[in-house]
Design an enzyme around this catalytic site. Structure first.
Site, mmCIF file in Angstrom:
data_model
loop_
_atom_site.group_PDB
_atom_site.id
_atom_site.type_symbol
_atom_site.label_atom_id
_atom_site.label_comp_id
_atom_site.label_asym_id
_atom_site.label_seq_id
_atom_site.Cartn_x
_atom_site.Cartn_y
_atom_site.Cartn_z
ATOM 1 N N MET A 1 11.167 24.777 0.017
ATOM 2 C CA MET A 1 10.448 23.812 -0.828
ATOM 3 C C MET A 1 11.395 23.096 -1.799
ATOM 4 O O MET A 1 11.255 21.902 -2.049
ATOM 5 C CB MET A 1 9.328 24.520 -1.603
ATOM 6 C CG MET A 1 8.378 23.546 -2.270
ATOM 7 S SD MET A 1 7.108 24.337 -3.257
ATOM 8 C CE MET A 1 6.135 25.172 -2.033
ATOM 9 N N LYS B 1 0.847 -1.201 0.000
ATOM 10 C CA LYS B 1 0.000 0.000 0.000
ATOM 11 C C LYS B 1 0.878 1.246 0.000
ATOM 12 O O LYS B 1 2.090 1.153 0.221
ATOM 13 C CB LYS B 1 -0.925 -0.014 1.218
ATOM 14 C CG LYS B 1 -0.202 -0.014 2.550
ATOM 15 C CD LYS B 1 -1.167 -0.147 3.721
ATOM 16 C CE LYS B 1 -0.395 -0.246 5.025
ATOM 17 N NZ LYS B 1 -1.119 0.292 6.152
ATOM 18 N N TYR C 1 15.399 30.963 4.519
ATOM 19 C CA TYR C 1 14.298 31.761 5.074
ATOM 20 C C TYR C 1 14.449 31.949 6.579
ATOM 21 O O TYR C 1 14.782 30.994 7.301
ATOM 22 C CB TYR C 1 12.960 31.055 4.847
ATOM 23 C CG TYR C 1 12.466 31.083 3.416
ATOM 24 C CD1 TYR C 1 12.119 32.284 2.805
ATOM 25 C CD2 TYR C 1 12.335 29.903 2.702
ATOM 26 C CE1 TYR C 1 11.649 32.300 1.500
ATOM 27 C CE2 TYR C 1 11.858 29.912 1.393
ATOM 28 C CZ TYR C 1 11.527 31.111 0.800
ATOM 29 O OH TYR C 1 11.065 31.126 -0.487
ATOM 30 N N ARG D 1 -10.059 0.091 15.547
ATOM 31 C CA ARG D 1 -10.320 0.785 14.276
ATOM 32 C C ARG D 1 -11.301 -0.088 13.491
ATOM 33 O O ARG D 1 -12.412 -0.296 13.939
ATOM 34 C CB ARG D 1 -9.019 0.998 13.484
ATOM 35 C CG ARG D 1 -7.939 1.764 14.240
ATOM 36 C CD ARG D 1 -6.754 2.129 13.359
ATOM 37 N NE ARG D 1 -6.327 1.043 12.476
ATOM 38 C CZ ARG D 1 -5.162 0.976 11.853
ATOM 39 N NH1 ARG D 1 -4.271 1.951 12.028
ATOM 40 N NH2 ARG D 1 -4.857 -0.028 11.067
HETATM 41 C C1 LIG Z 1 -3.983 -4.036 8.486
HETATM 42 C C2 LIG Z 1 -2.515 -3.999 8.280
HETATM 43 N N1 LIG Z 1 -1.825 -5.141 8.237
HETATM 44 C C3 LIG Z 1 -0.495 -5.162 8.058
HETATM 45 C C4 LIG Z 1 0.224 -3.987 7.907
HETATM 46 C C5 LIG Z 1 1.711 -4.037 7.730
HETATM 47 O O1 LIG Z 1 2.345 -3.535 8.867
HETATM 48 P P1 LIG Z 1 3.925 -3.375 8.936
HETATM 49 O O2 LIG Z 1 4.278 -2.357 7.892
HETATM 50 O O3 LIG Z 1 4.191 -2.874 10.296
HETATM 51 O O4 LIG Z 1 4.515 -4.695 8.626
HETATM 52 C C6 LIG Z 1 -0.454 -2.772 7.956
HETATM 53 C C7 LIG Z 1 0.286 -1.514 7.855
HETATM 54 O O5 LIG Z 1 0.058 -0.522 8.469
HETATM 55 C C8 LIG Z 1 -1.864 -2.776 8.134
HETATM 56 O O6 LIG Z 1 -2.573 -1.640 8.170
#
Ligand SMILES: Cc1ncc(COP(=O)(O)O)c(C=O)c1O
Length: 369
Positions: A310, A35, A262, A133
């Site tokens: 920047m 992700k 700056y 969550r």
């Molecule tokens: C639901 C979930 N599982 C697994 C992971 C992976 O975690 P990590 O990057 O600490 O291995 C994440 C990352 O935030 C997550 O949100």
């Protein structure tokens, strides 16, 4: 010399996955979490490297990420872990992704959309064992969702899972509490559904406690060679994959009292030379690093002085410098015998390595190397 570039060592990602796979053993699958564009490393290239290193599954957070990844890997089990609005659900399902479910109304929607698409949807029922969550907090409802899923021809019960809140805090006993709660749910699920993938562990949990491994582990930060405990990744056999490079665009002579940047937040205490690097917070070099970082040039550490702007930062090279315009500068990574870890940058900012690499902006090209 590029203005700003993130070099991604894909061999390191592959090796880190092999390392994680050796940690969990044969009976547990490794799901590579790619992700947020692979935590800023480039999702597609890192997914390839992770699969070459022994990962057998992929996970993302959003429908758009599932779309970007899913079509390229039709035979790999992909999970979208996040909450999905109805339009996003369609997108995730058409990308071939499994989805997370914790409410019966959403399960019904998944079944309806799967029927419309003509393909059963794979569902991972999420139990909130304490993260507070996403997920259902009630084990009885979790079992009811699992059963409803297993009975519906438009759905496939693919997984039951949870997420751990304090795996990276070695002193926390809440980690054990969550594992106990999830362990009870896992036993109940397995007694009724032997084919379901049960999963809980993130990177920290993998290293912390093998009881968390179950059928699959979901590793993100560690596949990129970042330490889940904010220490030195080498101590856990991980190799950082990302390095951030720029170059010295100018070297200028400063008299005592001259200022850089700056707000004149830094002034030369004596005669010195200042190097100008043409990258800044527009590239993800956070402003909080103003007068609070070091940069490598010619294998030596130099202090970042003045305010990060920047598009530029300045470094103090000292009065007798051999540094010249055109020299490479490293903000994260190794040069010669010196190295700056993302964990060091994170500590200076009071944050975690995750945020440092995710924060490198889209303006910075990611290249192999
Ligand atoms: C639901 C979930 N599982 C697994 C992971 C992976 O975690 P990590 O990057 O600490 O291995 C994440 C990352 O935030 C997550 O949100």
């Amino acid at each position: 010399m590029p203005r700003a570039v993130a070099r991604i060592d894909l061999a390191a990602v592959q090796r880190n996955c092999a390392r994680l796979k050796s940690e969990v053993g044969e009976g547990t699958e490794l799901c590579a979490v790619v992700k947020a564009d692979g935590y800023g490393h480039g999702a597609v290239a890192c997914a390839d490297a992770a699969l070459a290193g022994g990962a057998t599954r992929l996970a993302v957070a959003t429908a758009a990420e599932a779309e970007a990844i899913g079509h390229g890997y039709p035979y790999i089990d992909l999970l979208t872990m996040g909450a999905l609005a109805p339009e996003e659900l369609d997108m995730a399902l058409s990308a071939g992704s499994a989805v997370a479910v914790w409410r019966s109304a959403f399960l019904a929607l998944v079944a309806e959309r799967a029927r419309a698409q003509g393909r059963a949807a794979r569902v991972h029922v999420k139990y909130d064992s304490g993260m507070g969550r996403l997920g259902n907090r009630d084990p009885v409802e979790v079992m009811a969702l699992a059963r409803a899923c297993a009975e519906d021809p438009d759905l496939e019960l693919a997984g039951v899972w949870t997420h751990l809140a304090t795996a990276d805090e070695p002193e926390s006993t809440f980690f054990d509490e969550q594992l106990d709660r999830f362990g009870a749910v896992a036993d109940a699920v397995r007694s009724e559904f032997s084919e379901v993938t049960v999963h809980a562990a993130n990177s920290a949990a993998v290293f912390r406690d093998s009881r968390s491994h179950f059928d699959m582990v979901r590793c993100g930060v560690s596949i990129y060679g970042l330490d889940p405990f904010q220490g030195d990744p080498a101590e856990r056999g991980l190799r950082p994959a990302l390095s951030l490079h720029s170059y010295v665009a100018d070297v200028k002579h400063f008299e005592r009292g001259d200022s850089a940047g700056y707000g004149r937040t830094w002034r030369a205490g004596a005669e010195t030379c200042v190097g100008v690097l043409p990258l800044g917070y527009g590239d993800g070099v956070r402003r909080g690093l103003s007068n609070n970082a070091e940069v490598l040039v010619r294998g030596r550490r130099y202090p970042l002085v003045g305010t990060v702007s920047m598009d530029n930062v300045t470094i103090d090279l000292g009065a007798d410098t051999d540094v010249e315009p055109g020299d490479e500068a490293v903000l994260i990574g190794a040069q010669g015998d010196a190295a700056i870890l993302a964990e060091e940058v994170a500590a200076r900012l009071g944050t975690i390595n995750y945020e440092v690499t995710c924060g490198i902006s889209a303006r910075v090209p990611r290249v192999d190397g």
